[in-house]
Design an enzyme around this catalytic site. Structure first.
Site, PDB file in Angstrom:
ATOM      1  CD  GLU A 192     -21.969 -37.564  94.122  1.00  0.00           C
ATOM      2  OE1 GLU A 192     -21.288 -36.694  93.493  1.00  0.00           O
ATOM      3  OE2 GLU A 192     -21.616 -38.848  93.663  1.00  0.00           O
ATOM      4  N   GLY A 201     -21.558 -33.485  92.316  1.00  0.00           N
ATOM      5  CA  GLY A 201     -21.343 -33.510  93.786  1.00  0.00           C
ATOM      6  C   GLY A 201     -22.286 -32.535  94.599  1.00  0.00           C
ATOM      7  CB  ALA A 223     -16.631 -32.600  92.449  1.00  0.00           C
ATOM      8  CD  GLU A 241     -21.091 -37.112  88.644  1.00  0.00           C
ATOM      9  OE1 GLU A 241     -22.037 -37.381  87.877  1.00  0.00           O
ATOM     10  OE2 GLU A 241     -21.192 -36.769  89.765  1.00  0.00           O
TER      11      GLU A 241
HETATM   12  N1  COA Z   1     -16.421 -26.881  89.240  1.00  0.00           N
HETATM   13  C1  COA Z   1     -15.521 -25.818  89.143  1.00  0.00           C
HETATM   14  N2  COA Z   1     -16.017 -24.620  88.611  1.00  0.00           N
HETATM   15  C2  COA Z   1     -17.359 -24.529  88.125  1.00  0.00           C
HETATM   16  C3  COA Z   1     -18.064 -25.605  88.502  1.00  0.00           C
HETATM   17  C4  COA Z   1     -17.566 -26.932  88.671  1.00  0.00           C
HETATM   18  N3  COA Z   1     -18.199 -27.969  88.918  1.00  0.00           N
HETATM   19  N4  COA Z   1     -19.364 -25.229  87.972  1.00  0.00           N
HETATM   20  C5  COA Z   1     -19.279 -23.971  87.738  1.00  0.00           C
HETATM   21  N5  COA Z   1     -17.887 -23.487  87.829  1.00  0.00           N
HETATM   22  C6  COA Z   1     -17.499 -22.233  87.487  1.00  0.00           C
HETATM   23  C7  COA Z   1     -17.172 -22.146  86.183  1.00  0.00           C
HETATM   24  O1  COA Z   1     -16.088 -22.717  85.620  1.00  0.00           O
HETATM   25  C8  COA Z   1     -17.311 -20.488  86.110  1.00  0.00           C
HETATM   26  O2  COA Z   1     -16.046 -20.142  86.472  1.00  0.00           O
HETATM   27  P1  COA Z   1     -15.401 -18.871  85.620  1.00  0.00           P
HETATM   28  O3  COA Z   1     -16.119 -17.730  85.962  1.00  0.00           O
HETATM   29  O4  COA Z   1     -13.959 -18.749  86.516  1.00  0.00           O
HETATM   30  O5  COA Z   1     -15.048 -19.452  84.210  1.00  0.00           O
HETATM   31  C9  COA Z   1     -18.368 -20.179  86.838  1.00  0.00           C
HETATM   32  O6  COA Z   1     -18.415 -21.204  87.730  1.00  0.00           O
HETATM   33  C10 COA Z   1     -19.652 -19.890  86.366  1.00  0.00           C
HETATM   34  O7  COA Z   1     -19.973 -21.134  85.589  1.00  0.00           O
HETATM   35  P2  COA Z   1     -20.477 -20.969  84.123  1.00  0.00           P
HETATM   36  O8  COA Z   1     -20.107 -22.351  83.457  1.00  0.00           O
HETATM   37  O9  COA Z   1     -19.837 -19.756  83.235  1.00  0.00           O
HETATM   38  O10 COA Z   1     -22.146 -20.663  84.218  1.00  0.00           O
HETATM   39  P3  COA Z   1     -22.928 -20.984  83.266  1.00  0.00           P
HETATM   40  O11 COA Z   1     -24.457 -20.389  83.677  1.00  0.00           O
HETATM   41  O12 COA Z   1     -22.697 -20.990  81.748  1.00  0.00           O
HETATM   42  O13 COA Z   1     -23.314 -22.793  83.343  1.00  0.00           O
HETATM   43  C11 COA Z   1     -23.605 -25.010  84.340  1.00  0.00           C
HETATM   44  C12 COA Z   1     -23.725 -23.231  84.391  1.00  0.00           C
HETATM   45  C13 COA Z   1     -23.969 -25.353  85.911  1.00  0.00           C
HETATM   46  C14 COA Z   1     -24.115 -25.338  83.311  1.00  0.00           C
HETATM   47  C15 COA Z   1     -22.110 -25.094  84.113  1.00  0.00           C
HETATM   48  O14 COA Z   1     -21.503 -24.270  85.013  1.00  0.00           O
HETATM   49  C16 COA Z   1     -21.691 -26.562  84.348  1.00  0.00           C
HETATM   50  O15 COA Z   1     -22.025 -27.229  83.433  1.00  0.00           O
HETATM   51  N6  COA Z   1     -20.784 -26.886  85.335  1.00  0.00           N
HETATM   52  C17 COA Z   1     -20.489 -28.042  85.751  1.00  0.00           C
HETATM   53  C18 COA Z   1     -21.406 -28.872  86.132  1.00  0.00           C
HETATM   54  C19 COA Z   1     -20.929 -30.499  86.390  1.00  0.00           C
HETATM   55  O16 COA Z   1     -20.364 -31.130  85.423  1.00  0.00           O
HETATM   56  N7  COA Z   1     -20.901 -30.741  87.660  1.00  0.00           N
HETATM   57  C20 COA Z   1     -20.284 -32.058  87.937  1.00  0.00           C
HETATM   58  C21 COA Z   1     -19.025 -32.027  88.370  1.00  0.00           C
HETATM   59  S1  COA Z   1     -18.417 -33.605  88.836  1.00  0.00           S
END
Ligand code: COA
Length: 260
Positions: A114, A111, A66, A134
């Site tokens: 999910e 999400g 999400a 989460e």
């Molecule tokens: N919501 C909003 N934006 C997200 C996102 C999310 N769930 N997951 C990734 N993004 C965005 C990042 O903020 C970044 O945006 P920016 O370039 O404007 O800063 C872009 O996507 C790229 O992600 P980034 O974190 O730079 O890539 P990474 O390779 O370093 O890491 C992940 C990849 C998947 C490990 C990391 O993005 C992450 O932990 N995401 C969240 C996962 C999460 O907690 N999901 C559950 C949400 S309920």
């Protein structure tokens, strides 16, 4: 209809719905949830669609969760609405009445996991990653994760994944029953296409009956589930496809199903 966050591709009777926010790793904001809801409703209504593939744009992510930036400002009431919108979407996918395959090439987190679990089959690249992280945000899953993961992988694995927020690889997800197939990254498209073609060529009313019996019958006590199955089995005898399928077998030819 033109979508801001989705791409739609039609190949024969297979419709592919692509979440297309690669710069945000296809994170699900409210607008994307709404567009997915419309796209799945259209796929349900369109008789020319016999199977659906759901995936994310780019190599890196199926859907990374999400949208955290959007959720950061939510009030509890907005969060309730967001959860309900997400849950309704997931249920509408599960109850589409047509097989839905999740094609998972990269991150399927929160999400995203999910969303994948609401699909009927999950085909993952060996590079895919899964998790319910989460808890690391001070949250709990809100789009059905605690319930669908429980049903797919059992209580122990669900509690471990949700309580630790651990990210696991595709092979581990397969061992836990979360993923139905794991393939090499370069075999993902061919595997998904072949599976989708196979599902699209199958008798659609029988497919709908199987989905109903497993998904709805499976949520009841076994006697009710078995009765559900009997009713679905009997209903199949009212279809032209059942006559065609059994007659084609007896005539030693390939059946042609029409969804009638
Ligand atoms: N919501 C909003 N934006 C997200 C996102 C999310 N769930 N997951 C990734 N993004 C965005 C990042 O903020 C970044 O945006 P920016 O370039 O404007 O800063 C872009 O996507 C790229 O992600 P980034 O974190 O730079 O890539 P990474 O390779 O370093 O890491 C992940 C990849 C998947 C490990 C990391 O993005 C992450 O932990 N995401 C969240 C996962 C999460 O907690 N999901 C559950 C949400 S309920």
């Amino acid at each position: 209809m033109a979508y801001r966050n989705l791409e739609i591709d039609n190949r024969g009777a297979v419709r592919t719905i692509i979440v297309n926010r690669p710069d945000k790793l296809n994170a699900l904001n409210r607008e994307t949830l709404n567009e997915l809801t419309i796209a799945f409703a259209q796929a349900a209504q369109d008789d020319s669609v016999r199977a659906v593939v759901l995936t994310g744009a780019g190599e890196k992510a199926f859907v990374a969760g999400a949208d955290i930036a959007e959720m950061n400002g939510y009030t509890p009431i907005q969060a309730q609405g967001f959860s309900r919108t997400g849950q309704r979407l997931m249920s509408s996918i599960e109850r589409l009445g047509k097989p839905v395959i999740a094609r998972i090439q990269g991150f399927a987190l929160g999400g995203g996991m999910e969303l994948a679990m609401a699909c009927h089959l999950r085909v993952a690249s060996e590079k895919a990653k899964f998790g319910q992280p989460e808890i690391n945000l001070g949250l709990i899953p809100g789009f059905g994760g605690t319930q669908r993961l429980l049903r797919l992988a059992g209580r122990g694995a669900t509690l471990e994944l949700c309580l630790t927020g651990a990210v696991i690889g595709a092979q581990r997800a397969h061992e836990l029953g979360i993923v139905t197939r794991v393939v090499a990254a370069d075999a993902l498209d061919d595997t998904v296409a072949a599976l989708a073609d196979q599902l699209a060529a199958a008798a659609p009313l029988a497919a709908a009956g199987i989905l109903d019996a497993v998904l709805q019958g499976g949520e009841t006590a076994i006697d009710q589930g078995l009765e559900f199955e009997t009713q679905g089995f009997a209903l199949a005898f009212s279809t032209e496809d059942m006559r065609e399928g059994t007659t084609a077998f007896l005539q030693k030819r390939k059946a042609e199903f029409k969804g009638r």
